[in-house]
Structure formats: C-alpha cells, structure tokens
Design a protein around this motif. Sequence first.
Motif, PDB file in Angstrom:
ATOM      1  N   SER A 163       0.774  -1.107  -0.407  1.00  0.00           N
ATOM      2  CA  SER A 163       0.226   0.087   0.030  1.00  0.00           C
ATOM      3  C   SER A 163       1.065   1.391   0.129  1.00  0.00           C
ATOM      4  CB  SER A 163      -0.729  -0.079   0.811  1.00  0.00           C
ATOM      5  OG  SER A 163      -1.548   0.760   1.662  1.00  0.00           O
ATOM      6  N   LYS A 182      -0.923   3.814   0.258  1.00  0.00           N
ATOM      7  CA  LYS A 182      -1.254   4.914   1.630  1.00  0.00           C
ATOM      8  C   LYS A 182      -0.404   6.219   2.465  1.00  0.00           C
ATOM      9  CE  LYS A 182      -5.943   2.950   1.740  1.00  0.00           C
ATOM     10  NZ  LYS A 182      -7.207   2.347   2.245  1.00  0.00           N
ATOM     11  N   TYR A 230      -7.699  18.497  -5.143  1.00  0.00           N
ATOM     12  CA  TYR A 230      -8.837  17.321  -4.274  1.00  0.00           C
ATOM     13  C   TYR A 230      -6.833  16.321  -3.985  1.00  0.00           C
ATOM     14  CZ  TYR A 230      -9.257  12.362  -3.589  1.00  0.00           C
ATOM     15  OH  TYR A 230      -9.305  11.115  -3.949  1.00  0.00           O
ATOM     16  N   HIS A 234      -5.795  13.625  -1.625  1.00  0.00           N
ATOM     17  CA  HIS A 234      -5.799  12.276  -2.631  1.00  0.00           C
ATOM     18  C   HIS A 234      -4.440  10.708  -0.973  1.00  0.00           C
ATOM     19  CE1 HIS A 234      -3.183   9.473  -5.389  1.00  0.00           C
ATOM     20  NE2 HIS A 234      -4.956   9.224  -5.381  1.00  0.00           N
ATOM     21  N   PRO A 235      -5.692  10.088  -0.788  1.00  0.00           N
ATOM     22  CA  PRO A 235      -5.076   9.284   0.350  1.00  0.00           C
ATOM     23  C   PRO A 235      -3.793   8.491  -0.892  1.00  0.00           C
ATOM     24  CG  PRO A 235      -7.192   8.675  -0.761  1.00  0.00           C
ATOM     25  CD  PRO A 235      -6.642   9.074  -1.461  1.00  0.00           C
ATOM     26  N   GLU A 291       1.604  11.604  -5.955  1.00  0.00           N
ATOM     27  CA  GLU A 291       0.580   9.807  -6.655  1.00  0.00           C
ATOM     28  C   GLU A 291      -0.199  10.580  -7.656  1.00  0.00           C
ATOM     29  OE1 GLU A 291       1.690   6.719  -7.126  1.00  0.00           O
ATOM     30  OE2 GLU A 291       3.388   6.591  -5.987  1.00  0.00           O
ATOM     31  N   LEU A 292      -0.475  11.515  -7.246  1.00  0.00           N
ATOM     32  CA  LEU A 292      -1.716  12.083  -7.876  1.00  0.00           C
ATOM     33  C   LEU A 292      -0.966  12.852  -8.712  1.00  0.00           C
ATOM     34  CD1 LEU A 292      -4.695  12.615  -8.099  1.00  0.00           C
ATOM     35  CD2 LEU A 292      -4.560  14.931  -6.286  1.00  0.00           C
ATOM     36  N   SER A 324      -4.874  10.552 -17.466  1.00  0.00           N
ATOM     37  CA  SER A 324      -5.369  10.136 -16.444  1.00  0.00           C
ATOM     38  C   SER A 324      -5.895   8.179 -16.562  1.00  0.00           C
ATOM     39  CB  SER A 324      -4.709  10.366 -15.100  1.00  0.00           C
ATOM     40  OG  SER A 324      -4.185  11.312 -15.083  1.00  0.00           O
ATOM     41  N   HIS A 336      -6.268   2.137  -9.036  1.00  0.00           N
ATOM     42  CA  HIS A 336      -7.860   1.958  -8.024  1.00  0.00           C
ATOM     43  C   HIS A 336      -9.314   1.767  -9.384  1.00  0.00           C
ATOM     44  CE1 HIS A 336      -6.765   6.137  -8.276  1.00  0.00           C
ATOM     45  NE2 HIS A 336      -6.381   5.732  -6.932  1.00  0.00           N
ATOM     46  N   TRP A 358     -11.669   0.767  -8.506  1.00  0.00           N
ATOM     47  CA  TRP A 358     -13.135   0.686  -8.152  1.00  0.00           C
ATOM     48  C   TRP A 358     -13.515   2.256  -7.030  1.00  0.00           C
ATOM     49  CZ3 TRP A 358      -8.078  -1.388  -6.336  1.00  0.00           C
ATOM     50  CH2 TRP A 358      -7.340  -0.464  -5.140  1.00  0.00           C
TER      51      TRP A 358
HETATM   52  C1  HEM Z   1      -4.031   9.668 -11.845  1.00  0.00           C
HETATM   53  C2  HEM Z   1      -2.360   9.450 -10.918  1.00  0.00           C
HETATM   54  C3  HEM Z   1      -3.234   8.732  -9.854  1.00  0.00           C
HETATM   55  C4  HEM Z   1      -2.206   8.372  -9.511  1.00  0.00           C
HETATM   56  C5  HEM Z   1      -1.235   7.661  -9.448  1.00  0.00           C
HETATM   57  C6  HEM Z   1      -2.902   7.413  -7.887  1.00  0.00           C
HETATM   58  C7  HEM Z   1      -2.560   6.835  -7.148  1.00  0.00           C
HETATM   59  C8  HEM Z   1      -2.831   5.944  -5.721  1.00  0.00           C
HETATM   60  C9  HEM Z   1      -2.401   5.819  -4.945  1.00  0.00           C
HETATM   61  C10 HEM Z   1      -1.098   4.811  -4.877  1.00  0.00           C
HETATM   62  C11 HEM Z   1      -2.852   5.173  -4.239  1.00  0.00           C
HETATM   63  C12 HEM Z   1      -2.630   4.029  -2.499  1.00  0.00           C
HETATM   64  C13 HEM Z   1      -3.413   2.791  -3.244  1.00  0.00           C
HETATM   65  C14 HEM Z   1      -2.955   1.675  -2.277  1.00  0.00           C
HETATM   66  O1  HEM Z   1      -3.389   2.123  -0.967  1.00  0.00           O
HETATM   67  O2  HEM Z   1      -2.763   0.181  -2.586  1.00  0.00           O
HETATM   68  C15 HEM Z   1      -3.911   5.629  -3.994  1.00  0.00           C
HETATM   69  C16 HEM Z   1      -5.440   5.569  -3.392  1.00  0.00           C
HETATM   70  C17 HEM Z   1      -6.075   6.248  -4.130  1.00  0.00           C
HETATM   71  N1  HEM Z   1      -6.833   7.692  -4.933  1.00  0.00           N
HETATM   72 FE1  HEM Z   1      -5.904   7.425  -6.446  1.00  0.00          FE
HETATM   73  N2  HEM Z   1      -4.907   8.338  -7.827  1.00  0.00           N
HETATM   74  C18 HEM Z   1      -4.688   8.955  -8.743  1.00  0.00           C
HETATM   75  C19 HEM Z   1      -5.426   9.842  -8.893  1.00  0.00           C
HETATM   76  C20 HEM Z   1      -6.408   9.946  -7.629  1.00  0.00           C
HETATM   77  C21 HEM Z   1      -8.006  10.168  -8.201  1.00  0.00           C
HETATM   78  C22 HEM Z   1      -8.323  11.223  -9.717  1.00  0.00           C
HETATM   79  C23 HEM Z   1      -8.362  10.108  -7.712  1.00  0.00           C
HETATM   80  C24 HEM Z   1     -10.379  10.401  -7.025  1.00  0.00           C
HETATM   81  C25 HEM Z   1     -10.918  11.079  -8.477  1.00  0.00           C
HETATM   82  C26 HEM Z   1      -8.090   8.826  -6.595  1.00  0.00           C
HETATM   83  C27 HEM Z   1      -8.496   9.064  -5.679  1.00  0.00           C
HETATM   84  C28 HEM Z   1      -7.851   7.770  -4.692  1.00  0.00           C
HETATM   85  C29 HEM Z   1      -8.634   6.842  -3.646  1.00  0.00           C
HETATM   86  C30 HEM Z   1     -10.004   7.032  -2.912  1.00  0.00           C
HETATM   87  C31 HEM Z   1      -7.726   6.111  -2.985  1.00  0.00           C
HETATM   88  C32 HEM Z   1      -7.759   5.781  -1.885  1.00  0.00           C
HETATM   89  C33 HEM Z   1      -8.160   4.303  -2.552  1.00  0.00           C
HETATM   90  C34 HEM Z   1      -8.494   2.996  -0.851  1.00  0.00           C
HETATM   91  O3  HEM Z   1      -8.074   3.024  -0.471  1.00  0.00           O
HETATM   92  O4  HEM Z   1      -8.970   1.678  -2.097  1.00  0.00           O
HETATM   93  N3  HEM Z   1      -6.153   8.626  -7.057  1.00  0.00           N
HETATM   94  N4  HEM Z   1      -4.458   6.943  -5.242  1.00  0.00           N
END
Ligand code: HEM
Length: 349
Positions: A222, A224, A289, A293-294, A299-300, A308, A316, A318
């Motif tokens: 993870s 996070k 955001y 971002h978690p 990463e975001l 993206s 993710h 889901w």
């Molecule tokens: C586009 C580039 C993005 C990257 C590289 C990225 C990467 C990540 C990573 C590495 C995590 C942690 C995953 C884990 O803990 O296993 C994560 C979690 C998360 N990201 Fe992103 N993210 C991106 C975009 C976004 C966007 C646009 C959103 C919102 C619309 C988003 C919402 C979330 C959420 C809600 C989590 C928590 C998911 C969970 O705990 O199940 N992310 N993201």
Amino acid sequence: MGWVGAGVLVATTVYFLYRYPPRSWNEPRPLPPPELKPEAAVTTPISDESVREKHGPRPSTPTIETEQEDSQSTPKASASSAPPPPVFTVPTLNLDSGENETSNPTMPSIPQFLRGGQSTASGRDNAAPKPQSSQPPLAPPRQPSTTGGSLMPPPPPPVPKPRPAQKNSLAPPTLQPPRLSGSSLGPPPSAASSQRGPPTSSSRLSSSTLAPTPVTLKKSNSKKVILEPGFSPLDWAALTSNPNNNLRGKDVPPGLLRVTPSMLKEQHGRKGRDAWTSYHGKVYNISPYAPYHPGGKGELLRGAGKDSARLFQEIHPWVNWEGILGECLIGILVSESDLHVENALDAMD
Ligand code: HEM
C-alpha cells in the motif's frame, strides 16, 4: 394366554427333566413283568376307533363300562407273563440319538414316564397316551406316540430375545459429551459478516468472536499516506457539497471549456498553475483534491497535464472518479483541429 401356555410347557419340561434326567433315558429299564399285552395294546384302539366311526358317538354308558373299555385300550399291566414285544424297542432306538436328547428332551421322556411309572398304576389311564396306537384318540394332540413317524416336535420354549434397546442397556453405555461447536457458543453472525470474505484458517480456529484473533503482519504494497488533519475523505465530501466553493480554479471561466491536448499539457501543476488531467474525454482540475488524495499528492500529480485513465485503472479502478471530482470538472477534451474549426466558426458568427 400364549405366555401362560408357554410357561406351563416350560415348567412341565423342567419337571420332566428333573424327574427323569437325560442320562436315564439310555439306561435299559427292565420292563416289569406285568407289562401290558401287545395284542391288546395294538388292536384294541383300532377296534375302538372303527367301532366309533361306524356307530357314531358312543351312547352314554355307565362309568364302569367306560372304564373297562378304556382300560383295554390303555397299556396296562396284565397278568400275562409274555416277553415284551419288539415294538417297545422302537422308543429305545429313538432315544439313542443324541440330538433328540438335547433338542427335544421332553419327547422321549413321556413314554418312559408312562411305561415305567404310570403304566403300572391303575385307574388314571383315561388321558394317558397309548404308546402302541398309531391314532391315539384320547391322547392330547402334542403327545408323541412311540412310532417315530408320527412324532410331532413340541414347540420350542419361548426364549425371550433381547431387544436392541435391551442390548444397549446391557452393554456398557458409551456416553459421549455433547459436541460443542464454536458457532453455538458465539453470538449469531452479524449482518456485516455476510459482506466479508470467506473465513481464513486462523479465524476458523477461534470458537468465539471475543477471542483475540492472531494478526499476522505482512509487508503491504500500500502506498497510502498519512493525510494532514482536516483532509480526510469526509472533509473533501464536505468541501464539494458546498457549490460556493470554486474547485475548478480561480482563472477558469464559468461553463465547460474545450480543452485541447496542448492546453492540458500547460496545466501541469507547477509554477503556480493548477493541475489538470483528463479522464474519458473530460478535463478535471485535480489541484484542490491533491491534499485529500489518499495515495499522496505526488501520486496524484503523476497524471497532471495528460490523460490519467490508464494510471487510474491500474491502481484503483474501483474508485468513483466522477463522484469525487465532479465539482472539479473544467470541460471536455477536444482535438487541436476541432478547436481551430470551432474558433473559425465562432469568428464567422
Ligand atoms: C492519476 C493519477 C493517480 C495516481 C498515480 C494515484 C495513485 C494512488 C495510490 C498509489 C493510492 C494508494 C493505493 C493503496 O493504498 O494501495 C491511491 C489511493 C487512492 N486514490 Fe489515487 N491516484 C491517482 C488519481 C486519483 C484520482 C483522480 C482520484 C480521485 C478521483 C484518486 C482517488 C484515490 C482514492 C480514493 C484512493 C484510496 C483508495 C483506497 O483506499 O481503496 N486517485 N491512489
């Protein structure tokens, strides 16, 4: 009534066996000299039967006459000193067989008893069987005659068979403790348990949910991050629920914009510019955001200035993109040529 009859039969058999044990059956018992006459013993019953069949039932006669007739048909002691006929050897031959002694001990004992004791007695011979008669009219149906062919085996003594329940009661009881299942001791499954996955092997070992479940720490992939206070998903939800918050950016005109790839590329999130990204043909401002971002801001921002969709789906799929970034929508992604044509049309208007 059947049990009473069987009991009487058993009692009679036991008495005969006690009175005349099987050992004495093979002993040649000397017949008393005043044994009955063979001729009278054999012929008299037949003649009696023939007379009865011909003339029907016998009229009532004085008791004395009846006794006389019966006495003729009954083997009794007589004054004749003739040697015993060979017919008396037949029972002896039957008695020699060991099986008869063991299986039906009562059968040979009756003729022995009658010949040895009752035959010499006088008077009570009316109901006694006639050993030499093949059709003893006055004998009980189960009284065997001395001829081997007409032997009727007496019914076997009723031996109570142990019932299965009695068998079990006689056998040492094998008491088994009630099986205690873990689920019966624990509380009923909650509604949330239905949404969990199948129980693991470690959780199956515990019989109660109150028992501490062993937690195995494994290295997680993870990524996070620990969010700053006030930047939780709930805080983001509260921020987006207020339409007065301009999450599209301060320099963005109202309404949906047509964003070309070159325009998107310029919104990389550096040098004081907001970070834009595209997803399924739509352009979003992801800078507001970023602290929520978690997965962390870095990463975001990997998707800043470009599409993206591939990154998002890899990490993710889901996650509800539209539900989180709906208030951050800038416009739609158009090609460079399309934007030039539209601008020309607008100029013509
Ligand atoms: C586009 C580039 C993005 C990257 C590289 C990225 C990467 C990540 C990573 C590495 C995590 C942690 C995953 C884990 O803990 O296993 C994560 C979690 C998360 N990201 Fe992103 N993210 C991106 C975009 C976004 C966007 C646009 C959103 C919102 C619309 C988003 C919402 C979330 C959420 C809600 C989590 C928590 C998911 C969970 O705990 O199940 N992310 N993201």
